[in-house]
Structures are given as structure tokens and as C-alpha cells.
Design an enzyme around this catalytic site. Structure first.
Site, PDB file in Angstrom:
ATOM      1  N   HIS A 101       1.036   5.842  -1.228  1.00 29.15           N
ATOM      2  CA  HIS A 101       0.308   7.100  -1.400  1.00 29.15           C
ATOM      3  C   HIS A 101       0.858   7.874  -2.604  1.00 29.15           C
ATOM      4  CE1 HIS A 101      -0.570   7.256   3.287  1.00 29.15           C
ATOM      5  NE2 HIS A 101      -1.154   6.231   2.683  1.00 29.15           N
TER       6      HIS A 101
ATOM      7  N   HIS B  77       0.839  -1.202   0.000  1.00 30.86           N
ATOM      8  CA  HIS B  77       0.000   0.000   0.000  1.00 30.86           C
ATOM      9  C   HIS B  77       0.872   1.250   0.000  1.00 30.86           C
ATOM     10  CE1 HIS B  77      -2.688   3.147   1.131  1.00 30.86           C
ATOM     11  NE2 HIS B  77      -2.202   3.247   2.360  1.00 30.86           N
TER      12      HIS B  77
HETATM   13  O1  2HA Z   1      -3.205   3.646   5.377  1.00 35.46           O
HETATM   14  O2  2HA Z   1      -0.754   4.502   5.004  1.00 35.46           O
HETATM   15  O3  2HA Z   1       0.160   5.516   7.577  1.00 35.46           O
HETATM   16  C1  2HA Z   1      -2.429   3.823   6.478  1.00 35.46           C
HETATM   17  C2  2HA Z   1      -1.059   4.204   6.124  1.00 35.46           C
HETATM   18  C3  2HA Z   1      -0.055   4.208   7.194  1.00 35.46           C
HETATM   19 ZN    ZN Z   2      -2.333   4.819   3.641  1.00 41.96          ZN
END
Ligand code: 2HA
Ligand code: ZN
Length: 272
Positions: free
Chosen positions: A143, A141
Site C-alpha cells: 500500500h 502486494h
Molecule cells: O488487500 O492488503 O490487509 C488486502 C490487504 C491485507
Molecule cells: Zn491491500
């Protein structure tokens, strides 16, 4: 063998460093997990804590993962530091014989917990094991800015995102032929986002978490990283296309079909 001498730990930390360098992991953003092969767990068992940490509920029951070991990033830890301080920033956890509790057997030497997204990771490992006949090993995961930006502009529909991203770069449909799944905004870290992701992971290897980031799966570190990289690059190109006033031309549905035939991929016809 020491955990940090193992190929799987080197792969894990190498991917974490590459992902940090991509700019996808501000502060403590993002998380990663790797399901160890039984022989990998065996090969480093001598480096595990003599007294593992206490059993802790996963907040889910996942019997298909009973007894499995996972290398995971730590909650609140910075990807930036994983390679420099792996024993502080990552852990290996063992699941109990019901798949309901975990315990730390290595790492997080200064205390702390596995990633806040542990329920999402483990629930989705179970789905991907089923979908790939046991081949999937990595859940990741991050960002990435372009993907997050697009989630404020594009309709939050699998069909729109899949077609738009395919039509940014010829090799996209070869790399994610099923397309991408899209989830509406959801609170991070809980069962809800984990379970909603599982529904999508039955079909897709990549899920967009609206206004948050990307959640993806791969059979190896290279495959998971390569997938995230490709989707991020496609999103970058799409932001540029939209910023330049929108498409003036496209790859046609028939062109996509010709590509799928030549490259022998099973392209999701729903999006053509
Ligand atoms: O989704 O990305 O900070 C939670 C994260 C950790
Ligand atoms: Zn996150």
C-alpha cells in the site's frame, strides 16, 4: 533443516522487513507469497507439522500449481512483526493434486489463515509461471502512499500511467519496460480482483489497484522488492512534478527508443 534456517525463509523475512521499513504496510496491510523450489520444500520437510492442517478450498482451480508449496504471509498479520514472530505471522502451504485446495504444513502456530489475497496470489503465480517459463517465484502486494494518491488524480489507463511513470526517472523504462497495468477499484481479497489482475499480469509485472495499492511479480525477492521500490519512487517524483505545477519538459519518445536500444530492453511501443 528448520524452515527458519533456510535461505528462502531468510529472503522472505528480509524482504518483509525492508517493505515494512518503506512504510508500505500500515497495520495488517499487504501480503506476500513465494513459490518454493521442489528441493527447497524437500530440505525443510522434516520441520513440517506431523499432522498438517485440514485441506481448505482455494476458491479457484489452478491445476498448474498442483503439489506446489508456497510461503505466505498470514491474514490479519502485521508485516511489522514478521521478522520477530515469523512462525506466528507466516505459513507454508501445500496445494493438493488438483490445485483446488491448500493445507498449512508449517507456521501460523497461533492459528489463523493465509493472506486474504491467497486466490489473487495463486492465480497470478500461475500466469507468471507461464509468462516467464517458470522463473517467477514472488508475488507481492503493498500500500504505497504515492501510488494510491496518484490513482485519485491520473486517468486509470495503462498507457497514461506507463508513460507518466517512465518519464520520471531515466531508468524506469529499463526496470519496467512493459509498462504498468491499472485496475479500476475492486473489492480486495476475492476472485474478481485476482482474475482481473491475471489479465494484466500476462503483459505487466506491476499492477496498480486503484485507491488500494500495488500488486507485482518477481523472479526473486530482490527483483520484486526492487520493482516495487522503483515504481514507488517514480510515483513519488510524479507527485512532486504535479505538485510543482506540472512538467516543463519531458524525455521524448525517440530518447526512450535510444535508451531501449542501448540497454537492450524490449520497450512497449504502444506507450511511445
Ligand atoms: O488487500 O492488503 O490487509 C488486502 C490487504 C491485507
Ligand atoms: Zn491491500
Amino acid at each position: 533443516m528448520k524452515v527458519l534456517d533456510s535461505e528462502f525463509a531468510k529472503g522472505f523475512l528480509g524482504m518483509a522487513e525492508n517493505c515494512w521499513k518503506m512504510g508500505w504496510h500500515e497495520r495488517n496491510g499487504g501480503n506476500m507469497s513465494y513459490r518454493l523450489r521442489p528441493e527447497e520444500a524437500e530440505s525443510v520437510r522434516e520441520d513440517f507439522y506431523a499432522e498438517p492442517k485440514p485441506w481448505t478450498p482455494i476458491d479457484a482451480s489452478i491445476p498448474s500449481l498442483a503439489g506446489d508449496f508456497f510461503m505466505v504471509t498470514g491474514s490479519g498479520k502485521f508485516f511489522q512483526n514478521t521478522l520477530r514472530e515469523p512462525e506466528d505471522a507466516t505459513a507454508i502451504v501445500e496445494l493438493d493434486d488438483k490445485g483446488e485446495n491448500y493445507r498449512i504444513v508449517w507456521g501460523l502456530v497461533n492459528g489463523g489463515r493465509p493472506t486474504s489475497e491467497l486466490p489473487s496470489h495463486l492465480l497470478n503465480h500461475a500466469v507468471k509461471i507461464e509468462a516467464t517459463g517458470g522463473k517467477n517465484r514472488v508475488i507481492y502486494h503493498c500500500h504505497p502512499a504515492n501510488v494510491i494518491a496518484l490513482s485519485y488524480v491520473l486517468p486509470l489507463e495503462d498507457a497514461v500511467w506507463s508513460r507518466e511513470l517512465w518519464d520520471t526517472m531515466t531508468e524506469c523504462p529499463i526496470i519496467f519496460p512493459a509498462g504498468v497495468g491499472v485496475l479500476e477499484w475492486e473489492v480486495p481479497g476475492g476472485r474478481a480482483i485476482g482474475l482481473k489482475s491475471c489479465e494484466k499480469m500476462k503483459t505487466y509485472d506491476v499492477i496498480i489497484w486503484a485507491h488500494h495499492g500495488m500488486f507485482c511479480a518477481g523472479e526473486s525477492f530482490d527483483m520484486a522488492f526492487g520493482l516495487a521500490h522503483t515504481v514507488d519512487k517514480a510515483a513519488d517524483i510524479l507527485v512532486k512534478i504535479i505538485s510543482m505545477g506540472g512538467r516543463k519538459r519531458s524525455i521524448s519518445s525517440d530518447d526512450f527508443r535510444r535508451l531501449a536500444k542501448d540497454f537492450n530492453v524490449d520497450l512497449n511501443e504502444k506507450f511511445l
